[in-house]
Design an enzyme around this catalytic site. Sequence first.
Site, PDB file in Angstrom:
ATOM      1  N   CYS A  86       0.841  -1.187   0.000  1.00  0.00           N
ATOM      2  CA  CYS A  86       0.000   0.000   0.000  1.00  0.00           C
ATOM      3  C   CYS A  86       0.884   1.247   0.000  1.00  0.00           C
ATOM      4  O   CYS A  86       1.847   1.334   0.775  1.00  0.00           O
ATOM      5  CB  CYS A  86      -0.921  -0.005   1.222  1.00  0.00           C
ATOM      6  SG  CYS A  86      -1.958   1.475   1.371  1.00  0.00           S
TER       7      CYS A  86
ATOM      8  N   CYS B  87      -4.632  -0.295   0.209  1.00  0.00           N
ATOM      9  CA  CYS B  87      -5.209  -1.407   0.966  1.00  0.00           C
ATOM     10  C   CYS B  87      -6.720  -1.244   1.101  1.00  0.00           C
ATOM     11  O   CYS B  87      -7.259  -0.137   1.088  1.00  0.00           O
ATOM     12  CB  CYS B  87      -4.574  -1.504   2.352  1.00  0.00           C
ATOM     13  SG  CYS B  87      -4.808  -0.048   3.389  1.00  0.00           S
TER      14      CYS B  87
ATOM     15  N   HIS C 168      -7.551   2.501   2.873  1.00  0.00           N
ATOM     16  CA  HIS C 168      -6.987   3.598   2.080  1.00  0.00           C
ATOM     17  C   HIS C 168      -7.532   3.623   0.648  1.00  0.00           C
ATOM     18  O   HIS C 168      -7.574   4.692   0.022  1.00  0.00           O
ATOM     19  CB  HIS C 168      -5.462   3.504   2.052  1.00  0.00           C
ATOM     20  CG  HIS C 168      -4.842   3.847   3.377  1.00  0.00           C
ATOM     21  ND1 HIS C 168      -3.782   3.155   3.918  1.00  0.00           N
ATOM     22  CD2 HIS C 168      -5.171   4.807   4.291  1.00  0.00           C
ATOM     23  CE1 HIS C 168      -3.460   3.685   5.096  1.00  0.00           C
ATOM     24  NE2 HIS C 168      -4.285   4.688   5.339  1.00  0.00           N
TER      25      HIS C 168
ATOM     26  N   CYS D 242     -11.092 -27.686   3.848  1.00  0.00           N
ATOM     27  CA  CYS D 242      -9.969 -28.614   3.894  1.00  0.00           C
ATOM     28  C   CYS D 242      -9.465 -28.818   5.318  1.00  0.00           C
ATOM     29  O   CYS D 242      -8.891 -29.860   5.637  1.00  0.00           O
ATOM     30  CB  CYS D 242      -8.840 -28.134   2.994  1.00  0.00           C
ATOM     31  SG  CYS D 242      -8.313 -26.446   3.319  1.00  0.00           S
TER      32      CYS D 242
ATOM     33  N   HIS E 279      -4.541 -23.398   2.624  1.00  0.00           N
ATOM     34  CA  HIS E 279      -4.998 -24.767   2.349  1.00  0.00           C
ATOM     35  C   HIS E 279      -4.337 -25.729   3.334  1.00  0.00           C
ATOM     36  O   HIS E 279      -3.198 -25.514   3.759  1.00  0.00           O
ATOM     37  CB  HIS E 279      -4.633 -25.138   0.905  1.00  0.00           C
ATOM     38  CG  HIS E 279      -5.153 -26.470   0.464  1.00  0.00           C
ATOM     39  ND1 HIS E 279      -6.493 -26.774   0.452  1.00  0.00           N
ATOM     40  CD2 HIS E 279      -4.504 -27.587   0.014  1.00  0.00           C
ATOM     41  CE1 HIS E 279      -6.660 -28.003   0.011  1.00  0.00           C
ATOM     42  NE2 HIS E 279      -5.466 -28.515  -0.259  1.00  0.00           N
TER      43      HIS E 279
END
Length: 808
Positions: free
Chosen positions: A155, A175, A188, A289, A768
């Site tokens: 950012c 961001c 922002h 998962c 994951h």
Amino acid sequence: DSEGGLYVCMNTFLGFGREHIERHYRKTGQCVYLHLKRHVIEKVPGASGGALPKRRNAKLFLDLETNGDLHSDDFEYEDEAKLVIFPDHYEISIPNIEELPALVTIACDALLSAKSPYRKQDPDSWEEELQASKHAKTLVQLDNGVRIPPSGWKCSKCDLRENLWLNLTDGSVLCGKWFFDGSWGNGHAVEHYKETGYPLAVKLGTITPDGADVYSFDEEEPVLDPHIAKHLAHFGIDMLQMQVTENGLRDNDIKPRVSEWEVIQEAGVKLKPMYGPGYTGMKNLGNSCYLNAVMQAIFSIPEFQRAYVGNLPRIFDYSPLDPTQDFNTQMAKLGHGLLSGQYSKPPMKSELIEQVMKEEHKPQHNGISPRMFKAFISKGHPEFSSNRQQDAQEFFLHLINLVERNPIGSENPSDVFRFLVEERTQCCQSRKVRYTERVDYIMQLPVPMEAATNKDELIAYELKRREAETARRPPPELVRAKIPFSACLQAFSEPSNVEDFWSSALQAKSAGVKTSRFASFPDYLVVQIKKFTFGLDWIPKKLDVSVDMPDFLDISHLRARGLQPGEEELPDIAPPIVIPDDPKGIYRFLLSLDIDESSVMQLAEMGFPLEACRKAVYYTGNLGAEVAFNWIIAHMEEPDFAEPLVIPAFGEVASSGAAVFGAAGLDNQPPEEMVAIIISMGFQRNLAIQALKATNNNLERALEWIFSHPEVEEESEPALDTMDMENNVNANILAETGSEGPRIKDGSGRYELFGFISHMGTSTMSGHYVCHLRKEGRWVIYNDLRVCASERPPKDLGYIYFYHRIPS
């Protein structure tokens, strides 16, 4: 159900299979049921290349859901509904306006048009089609020479490196907002829109050849940009070069994460698929998962196999009237699916030949889809009931909690994980000590980064990484910190400072230290590597480390010794009550309370304010970090959330205690309307009142209580001989937990590794999970539906490890 279909009681709206419907009728006297059948017509290739219909019944009760996509174009449905009148099984076809009262017709229509539990589980937003933005066609892009590099984004206002948005007008990278799913931001990008009016932004990291996530600040919703390729090319981004991996990681993410994903999933290695009992995959239901990995590990343990799959006939025969809401039934069903081998069969030779001829390589419809299990086990939980990614360690503890609350027979399979921790707290000034014991299920090992054996390489890598970031070049090859396991074990055993320690020997605050030892060693030791921490800016981050986890582990030296000769115990004196300046004079504070500090610190490590953590543990009765976490979620928006813990004056404690822990007073009668609802379902009045009192007048939990306490119903209805017999057997199967406290098993402290769960990504709320298990002398990788023989098990990158005791 031998005939297929589902029976729905038109009075209680609970569903039953054929084998349970008679029991429900005898038990309640309800006689009107809606019988639902779904006939699935599956299109299969015919001899002439056409489609021949193959008809089959779709079982809607305890049948396991396989991974076949019944919502695809390869299937068509024929639904059949009939009204059935007991005890004669008289059937009336639906719709039949002439024979049915209007009220019954309305009720049937409502049932037939309602969403199924599986449809409800999916976010509605997935079903909505995005609309093209009104700004897409006429979007003005500034010729300011901005070019966006393939990596190293941050950012431009706060240097944040996650949740970044590229404004499609001027190319600014800013961001987004903060969300609870782990995507942090200071807003922002929104501020920039308010200042400039530039309406469209694309989220960096979502760009693929197929599109990208675009948001319209002006329209205040996600949108489609039909000209997104052109708009991105203006800033030097070629969409065709942006690739996405199978599990969602883009090649424009930070390079170290790509390496982690590849290593843990054993990418680039041809893995041999495994089939048969114990080698069944589980479908990912959208970031589920974490559940899949934990359940694969759980059902690799013999005690859980025996408790649920070994008792499957008895559990099914004596399950409550609504088995979809019974924990033991759902566990038995899932365990049977994973261990039976019915849902893990190798493809036929004819299928392989057909795939080769058509140059197709479609995955086999193997594996199970644990939708009903997830819907039940996550019911009422603020996090697990969502479709966001979750922490596998938190889910493991949540599962153990449910196992504890739903015992089956005389054996509790969770006994194999339970152990006692002895905590020794010492006052540094008086040198006196206090010994306490608590129950735990996981050994949490800290990661001492200062113990890395490749410090010089790490320093050189960090310098190169910063130089590449400044020059906007690709980052250098990853150098991962190598931490000896012995250093983690030493960090676990070292004393830690106790904040706000009040010494009963000095009657004042003092410095205190605490050490933890094993008062017992469990049959199965679960070890968590604490890779997740918080930076100075309170942004969660993951320690990218390699720990040389041993195949054989000996922690006998961590055995607790108790009070030693020459040690003097701290006096058992409660801390004084301090009344601070308070204009209203209605609150009193306690400097030190009987609060489980380990639970407090677990919550504090998640980033919640310390005082809020103490309040959560106190108001949930020291029932553990998981229960306290639920309290935090429910109260975090309150204005005094982070204020110090406030305790009512002593005269008010007795009356407030019941409210804190949700206990209904003995003289407080439940609301009559709730009692009437339960009576209308065919249950006795005294049973309804007892259930509501036991659940603090929660109607849903009261029904669950009735179904899980058949022995209480037996006492209230002694005249029903048939019901007495069933309830007596059921009471023997589902035994209540004894009052003597949790059972503790003990033995040697020598263990062997048999499984581990690994995490890929920067946060437990994203990424994951994959599970590796050692079976029949070799390692196997469980990656959702894919179950394959492991060639390079990444034992050094795991997050949760499972060890079993070596017989002495």
